[in-house]
Every structure is written in C-alpha cells, then in structure tokens.
Design a protein around this motif. Structure first.
Motif, PDB file in Angstrom:
ATOM      1  N   GLY A 143       0.829  -1.195   0.000  1.00 10.84           N
ATOM      2  CA  GLY A 143       0.000   0.000   0.000  1.00 10.84           C
ATOM      3  C   GLY A 143       0.863   1.243   0.000  1.00 10.84           C
ATOM      4  N   ASP A 144       0.546   2.184   0.910  1.00 12.93           N
ATOM      5  CA  ASP A 144       1.313   3.423   0.960  1.00 12.93           C
ATOM      6  C   ASP A 144       2.425   3.388   2.004  1.00 12.93           C
ATOM      7  OD1 ASP A 144      -0.234   3.418   3.236  1.00 12.93           O
ATOM      8  OD2 ASP A 144      -1.204   5.345   2.865  1.00 12.93           O
ATOM      9  N   ALA A 145       2.713   2.211   2.569  1.00  5.69           N
ATOM     10  CA  ALA A 145       3.788   2.081   3.551  1.00  5.69           C
ATOM     11  C   ALA A 145       5.148   2.182   2.857  1.00  5.69           C
ATOM     12  CB  ALA A 145       3.677   0.757   4.295  1.00  5.69           C
ATOM     13  N   ASP A 146       6.144   2.657   3.585  1.00  5.51           N
ATOM     14  CA  ASP A 146       7.485   2.843   3.036  1.00  5.51           C
ATOM     15  C   ASP A 146       8.090   1.504   2.636  1.00  5.51           C
ATOM     16  OD1 ASP A 146      10.073   3.548   2.426  1.00  5.51           O
ATOM     17  OD2 ASP A 146      10.653   4.041   4.476  1.00  5.51           O
ATOM     18  N   PRO A 147       8.334   1.257   1.347  1.00  7.48           N
ATOM     19  CA  PRO A 147       8.875  -0.039   0.945  1.00  7.48           C
ATOM     20  C   PRO A 147      10.342  -0.222   1.292  1.00  7.48           C
ATOM     21  CG  PRO A 147       8.654   1.378  -0.971  1.00  7.48           C
ATOM     22  CD  PRO A 147       8.038   2.113   0.191  1.00  7.48           C
ATOM     23  N   VAL A 148      11.094   0.856   1.382  1.00 13.08           N
ATOM     24  CA  VAL A 148      12.530   0.729   1.684  1.00 13.08           C
ATOM     25  C   VAL A 148      12.720   0.179   3.096  1.00 13.08           C
ATOM     26  CG1 VAL A 148      14.729   1.928   1.882  1.00 13.08           C
ATOM     27  CG2 VAL A 148      13.116   2.595   0.089  1.00 13.08           C
ATOM     28  N   ALA A 149      12.071   0.793   4.062  1.00  7.15           N
ATOM     29  CA  ALA A 149      12.184   0.333   5.448  1.00  7.15           C
ATOM     30  C   ALA A 149      11.527  -1.021   5.656  1.00  7.15           C
ATOM     31  CB  ALA A 149      11.562   1.358   6.397  1.00  7.15           C
ATOM     32  N   ALA A 150      10.594  -1.379   4.758  1.00  7.98           N
ATOM     33  CA  ALA A 150       9.874  -2.657   4.907  1.00  7.98           C
ATOM     34  C   ALA A 150      10.705  -3.855   4.491  1.00  7.98           C
ATOM     35  CB  ALA A 150       8.596  -2.624   4.078  1.00  7.98           C
ATOM     36  N   ALA A 151      11.760  -3.662   3.706  1.00  4.65           N
ATOM     37  CA  ALA A 151      12.502  -4.787   3.128  1.00  4.65           C
ATOM     38  C   ALA A 151      12.881  -5.858   4.147  1.00  4.65           C
ATOM     39  CB  ALA A 151      13.742  -4.271   2.390  1.00  4.65           C
ATOM     40  N   PRO A 152      13.422  -5.518   5.339  1.00  2.00           N
ATOM     41  CA  PRO A 152      13.813  -6.567   6.280  1.00  2.00           C
ATOM     42  C   PRO A 152      12.665  -7.425   6.793  1.00  2.00           C
ATOM     43  CG  PRO A 152      14.831  -4.473   6.869  1.00  2.00           C
ATOM     44  CD  PRO A 152      13.798  -4.189   5.831  1.00  2.00           C
ATOM     45  N   LEU A 153      11.445  -6.950   6.650  1.00  3.87           N
ATOM     46  CA  LEU A 153      10.308  -7.730   7.142  1.00  3.87           C
ATOM     47  C   LEU A 153      10.186  -9.067   6.429  1.00  3.87           C
ATOM     48  CD1 LEU A 153       7.594  -4.923   7.422  1.00  3.87           C
ATOM     49  CD2 LEU A 153       8.987  -5.893   9.268  1.00  3.87           C
ATOM     50  N   ALA A 154      10.752  -9.170   5.218  1.00  4.51           N
ATOM     51  CA  ALA A 154      10.633 -10.398   4.439  1.00  4.51           C
ATOM     52  C   ALA A 154      11.334 -11.579   5.096  1.00  4.51           C
ATOM     53  CB  ALA A 154      11.190 -10.172   3.032  1.00  4.51           C
ATOM     54  N   VAL A 318      16.539   0.421  10.456  1.00  6.65           N
ATOM     55  CA  VAL A 318      17.374   0.152   9.301  1.00  6.65           C
ATOM     56  C   VAL A 318      18.510   1.163   9.194  1.00  6.65           C
ATOM     57  CG1 VAL A 318      15.430  -0.877   8.053  1.00  6.65           C
ATOM     58  CG2 VAL A 318      15.983   1.536   7.695  1.00  6.65           C
ATOM     59  N   GLU A 319      19.583   0.724   8.551  1.00  2.53           N
ATOM     60  CA  GLU A 319      20.703   1.579   8.195  1.00  2.53           C
ATOM     61  C   GLU A 319      20.861   1.466   6.682  1.00  2.53           C
ATOM     62  OE1 GLU A 319      25.456   2.130   9.327  1.00  2.53           O
ATOM     63  OE2 GLU A 319      24.084   1.067  10.689  1.00  2.53           O
ATOM     64  N   LEU A 320      20.696   2.591   5.980  1.00  2.00           N
ATOM     65  CA  LEU A 320      20.615   2.564   4.526  1.00  2.00           C
ATOM     66  C   LEU A 320      21.980   2.670   3.856  1.00  2.00           C
ATOM     67  CD1 LEU A 320      17.488   4.820   3.887  1.00  2.00           C
ATOM     68  CD2 LEU A 320      17.612   2.331   3.961  1.00  2.00           C
ATOM     69  N   PHE A 321      22.113   1.924   2.735  1.00  2.00           N
ATOM     70  CA  PHE A 321      23.308   1.949   1.902  1.00  2.00           C
ATOM     71  C   PHE A 321      22.868   2.040   0.446  1.00  2.00           C
ATOM     72  CE2 PHE A 321      24.422  -0.193   5.771  1.00  2.00           C
ATOM     73  CZ  PHE A 321      25.737   0.159   6.051  1.00  2.00           C
ATOM     74  N   SER A 322      23.656   2.719  -0.376  1.00  2.00           N
ATOM     75  CA  SER A 322      23.402   2.705  -1.808  1.00  2.00           C
ATOM     76  C   SER A 322      23.845   1.364  -2.376  1.00  2.00           C
ATOM     77  CB  SER A 322      24.167   3.839  -2.494  1.00  2.00           C
ATOM     78  OG  SER A 322      25.568   3.587  -2.436  1.00  2.00           O
ATOM     79  N   ALA A 339      24.017  -0.448  13.438  1.00  2.00           N
ATOM     80  CA  ALA A 339      23.058  -0.070  14.480  1.00  2.00           C
ATOM     81  C   ALA A 339      21.687  -0.671  14.214  1.00  2.00           C
ATOM     82  CB  ALA A 339      22.956   1.453  14.557  1.00  2.00           C
ATOM     83  N   GLY A 340      21.399  -1.011  12.970  1.00  2.00           N
ATOM     84  CA  GLY A 340      20.127  -1.618  12.603  1.00  2.00           C
ATOM     85  C   GLY A 340      20.338  -2.601  11.475  1.00  2.00           C
ATOM     86  N   ARG A 341      19.271  -3.003  10.825  1.00  2.00           N
ATOM     87  CA  ARG A 341      19.381  -3.915   9.688  1.00  2.00           C
ATOM     88  C   ARG A 341      19.914  -3.131   8.490  1.00  2.00           C
ATOM     89  NH1 ARG A 341      19.264  -9.490   9.879  1.00  2.00           N
ATOM     90  NH2 ARG A 341      18.076 -10.421   8.177  1.00  2.00           N
ATOM     91  N   ALA A 342      20.970  -3.622   7.848  1.00  2.00           N
ATOM     92  CA  ALA A 342      21.492  -2.974   6.654  1.00  2.00           C
ATOM     93  C   ALA A 342      20.527  -3.186   5.501  1.00  2.00           C
ATOM     94  CB  ALA A 342      22.860  -3.526   6.307  1.00  2.00           C
ATOM     95  N   VAL A 343      20.111  -2.098   4.878  1.00  2.00           N
ATOM     96  CA  VAL A 343      19.228  -2.161   3.705  1.00  2.00           C
ATOM     97  C   VAL A 343      19.909  -1.445   2.557  1.00  2.00           C
ATOM     98  CG1 VAL A 343      17.021  -1.459   2.706  1.00  2.00           C
ATOM     99  CG2 VAL A 343      17.106  -2.369   5.032  1.00  2.00           C
ATOM    100  N   VAL A 344      20.103  -2.164   1.458  1.00  2.00           N
ATOM    101  CA  VAL A 344      20.687  -1.593   0.253  1.00  2.00           C
ATOM    102  C   VAL A 344      19.553  -1.071  -0.612  1.00  2.00           C
ATOM    103  CG1 VAL A 344      21.962  -2.106  -1.865  1.00  2.00           C
ATOM    104  CG2 VAL A 344      22.714  -3.082   0.321  1.00  2.00           C
ATOM    105  N   SER A 345      19.593   0.229  -0.920  1.00  2.00           N
ATOM    106  CA  SER A 345      18.549   0.858  -1.702  1.00  2.00           C
ATOM    107  C   SER A 345      19.151   1.434  -2.980  1.00  2.00           C
ATOM    108  CB  SER A 345      17.871   1.973  -0.897  1.00  2.00           C
ATOM    109  OG  SER A 345      16.839   2.598  -1.647  1.00  2.00           O
ATOM    110  N   PRO A 346      18.905   0.795  -4.138  1.00  2.00           N
ATOM    111  CA  PRO A 346      19.498   1.276  -5.381  1.00  2.00           C
ATOM    112  C   PRO A 346      19.118   2.704  -5.731  1.00  2.00           C
ATOM    113  CG  PRO A 346      18.663  -0.954  -5.661  1.00  2.00           C
ATOM    114  CD  PRO A 346      18.184  -0.470  -4.325  1.00  2.00           C
TER     115      PRO A 346
END
Length: 348
Positions: A143-154, A318-322, A339-346
């Motif tokens: 829906g309208d939830a933030d998909p970047v921060a949601a990635a670790p939920l999988a 989450v901790e964001l990385f390119s 500090a949190g789950r590493a999330v790679v966001s292209p």
C-alpha cells in the motif's frame, strides 16, 4: 544494471554489470526499493564450499532475500498489478504444486531437493540489484507504507513472527513471560511482535548495551549477559521460569541459557542458525519442556507481518546503503558495526 553477485566460494560478493532481467510467464519485474543484508548471506559466501552447504546455493547468483520494490513490468499471464505499486517479496520458492506449497509453506516444499534454488536471493537472483523478477504469488502489497524500510520484514520480520505464532499457546492468558535472546535485527522485531500479539511480559538479553536499550524502549525488561544472567531472568518471573524462549543466536551457550530459564511445560525455539548443540538429559530440564527449531515462515504470515507494519505495531530499524555501498554493508555486518538492519537501496 548493477548487481551484487556471489560468484565464488570463500570470497566476498562483488558488484558487477548484468543484463536487466525479463519477467517470464507468471512473473513480475520489480524496480528494487530495498534489499536487506542478512547473516545467512554471510554464511553462504564465507562458510560454504563444494563439500558443505546445499547444492542449490552454489555460485553464482545475485544476493538479497529480503526485498521490496515497485512493479515495473508484467510477464505473460499476469494481471492485477499496477506499475509503480509497492510490494514486499516472499523469498522462499518451492515447487508450487506439492501439499506444503499449496498451503503457502514453501519452506517445507516436499520437492526441495529437486529445486534449482531455495529462494529468491538464495540460489535464484535476488534483490541486491536495480531490478529483480519475482513469481506473482510471492508478492505482498505494501500500500502506501514505506517499501525501503519494509525490506527486512521479508525475513527479519517473518522469521520471528512465525516462531512467536507457533508459541502462542504458551503465552495465552495473564502472567506469562517470554524471553528473547539476541537483540540484532530479528531480536528487536521479536520483542515488538510478542508485545503486539500477546500480553506476556517480555524479557530481553544481549551483550550489547545499545541493543538492550533499544529493546527497553519497546517495553522489554532487560538483563545483561553477566555470570548471574540465568538467575536474574528467573528472578523476574518470580522463580517460575519463562513460558516461551526465543533464541535468536543459536549457539551452544545461548541454547543452554534458554534451557536453564524455561518454565515447566515451557517452549524453547531456536531461531538463530548458530549451529549450537545441547546435551539433553531427562532430569536436567523441567518436565514437558519443548525444544524446537523454526525456519522462515509462510506467505500468509508475511501478509500478517505487513498488516502489523502498516498499523505501526512493528518498526524495523534500518541503516541505509546505496547499491555501490552494498559490499560495505556486508563488511559492517560481519564486523558487528551496524546499528540496525542494513538495507541496500538502489535509488539512494
């Protein structure tokens, strides 16, 4: 496009140029929003070799089994999706036609031994890339939830959720206690999930003071990992012990701790794949204690995890990385510097 590839055993993954994938029949092409970096990936490229590890995880493939993204293109026979809509990816990918898969339990696929891969990002190209193809049935709407921060939920959300749901009978009613051992990405979400699903008092323990502080902000009673750790945990329960223990580490000392503090007729679930052992003895634990393991979860449960996320009941840190920084994300994961789950966001 750029992809982070596992190309050889006992070597770090590397960014390489690959062709943009084309969705096949029944598949959807996603523009990747986020892909989580998991310790399971580290095991694949540091511990496995030709003699050790599932054959389905032989190189090479693109990493990333915690993935979210926006619909970009539909394969043949797919309908009901709009370009630009955000989805979370259910990673496990079974045969699709056995009894387990028909129930959405791809993790227990009866034909897993004959499958060419275990999951999206585990044998099949995953989300550490600009684009990824996914079976349409593996998509859960955000829906309208933030998909970047949601990635670790999988994975980091689904795995503890599945473990907690299986233990709900032990946590029903008033006066129950749950213990979370290990407060990394999965452990922090486990604390939130237990609080969202039960009225149990949550106890949490870790050797990292900052991690325990985060758990405390989510309502957990915290105990450090000193020599009287088990005694402190039992004291918080009035000496009775813990009804349901969730070991997010899975090494011998944490399993032993769990068995020391579990209550009569309690349940210990080993979630972390630390390859620990436990020497069980009939007289060494309270009667009728269950010691079990768990693995990931079902696609139906991932829908439920997303419901909790959209309702604000659980929030992954989450901790964001390119994408260019994806190798760095794994380096920091291995070094314990996140500090949190590493999330790679292209798109970052």
């Amino acid at each position: 496009m750029k992809s982070l590839r596992f190309d050889a055993y006992k070597s770090s993954p590397e960014l390489v140029e690959t062709g943009r994938p084309v969705p096949g029949p029944g598949e959807v092409l996603l523009k990747v929003a986020g892909a989580g970096a998991c310790h399971s990936d580290v095991a694949v490229f540091t511990e496995f070799d030709e003699e050790f590890g599932p054959a389905q995880l032989r190189p090479s493939f693109t990493l990333g089994h915690e993935t979210s993204g926006w619909v970009e293109e539909l394969g043949a026979g797919v309908s009901g999706f709009e370009k630009g809509d955000a989805y979370l990816v259910y990673g496990p990918t079974g045969c699709g036609h056995c009894r387990a898969c028909s129930r959405g339990q791809d993790t227990y696929c009866e034909n897993a031994a004959t499958m060419p891969y275990l999951a999206i990002g585990l044998g099949r190209d995953g989300g550490m890339a600009e684009y990824v193809t996914v079976p349409a049935r593996n998509l859960v709407p955000l829906g309208d939830a933030d998909p970047v921060a949601a990635a670790p939920l999988a994975d980091a959300g689904l795995t503890p959720y599945h473990a907690v749901k299986k233990s709900l009978p032990k946590l029903a009613g008033g006066g129950t206690y749950a213990l979370v051992i290990g407060l990394g990405g999965l452990g922090q979400l486990a604390v939130q999930i237990i609080s969202a699903l039960t009225g149990a008092t949550v106890i949490a323990t870790d050797s990292n003071p900052a991690a325990m502080e985060r758990a405390a902000t989510n309502g957990a009673l915290t105990v450090d990992s000193g020599p009287d750790q088990a005694e402190q945990i039992r004291a918080l329960t009035g000496g009775r012990g813990v009804d349901a223990v969730f070991d997010l580490v899975g090494i011998a000392p944490t399993i032993e701790l769990a068995m020391k503090v579990v209550a009569l007729q309690g349940r210990v679930t080993v979630v972390g794949i630390g390859n620990g052992s436990y020497d069980w003895n009939f007289y060494g634990v309270p009667y009728e204690v269950e010691l079990t393991s768990t693995y990931w979860g079902t696609v139906e449960e991932l829908h439920e995890v997303v419901d909790l996320y959209r309702a604000g009941k659980i929030t992954p840190q989450v901790e964001l990385f390119s994408l260019d920084e994806a190798p760095l994300a794994y380096e920091k994961l291995i070094a314990g510097e996140l500090a949190g789950r590493a999330v790679v966001s292209p798109a970052r």
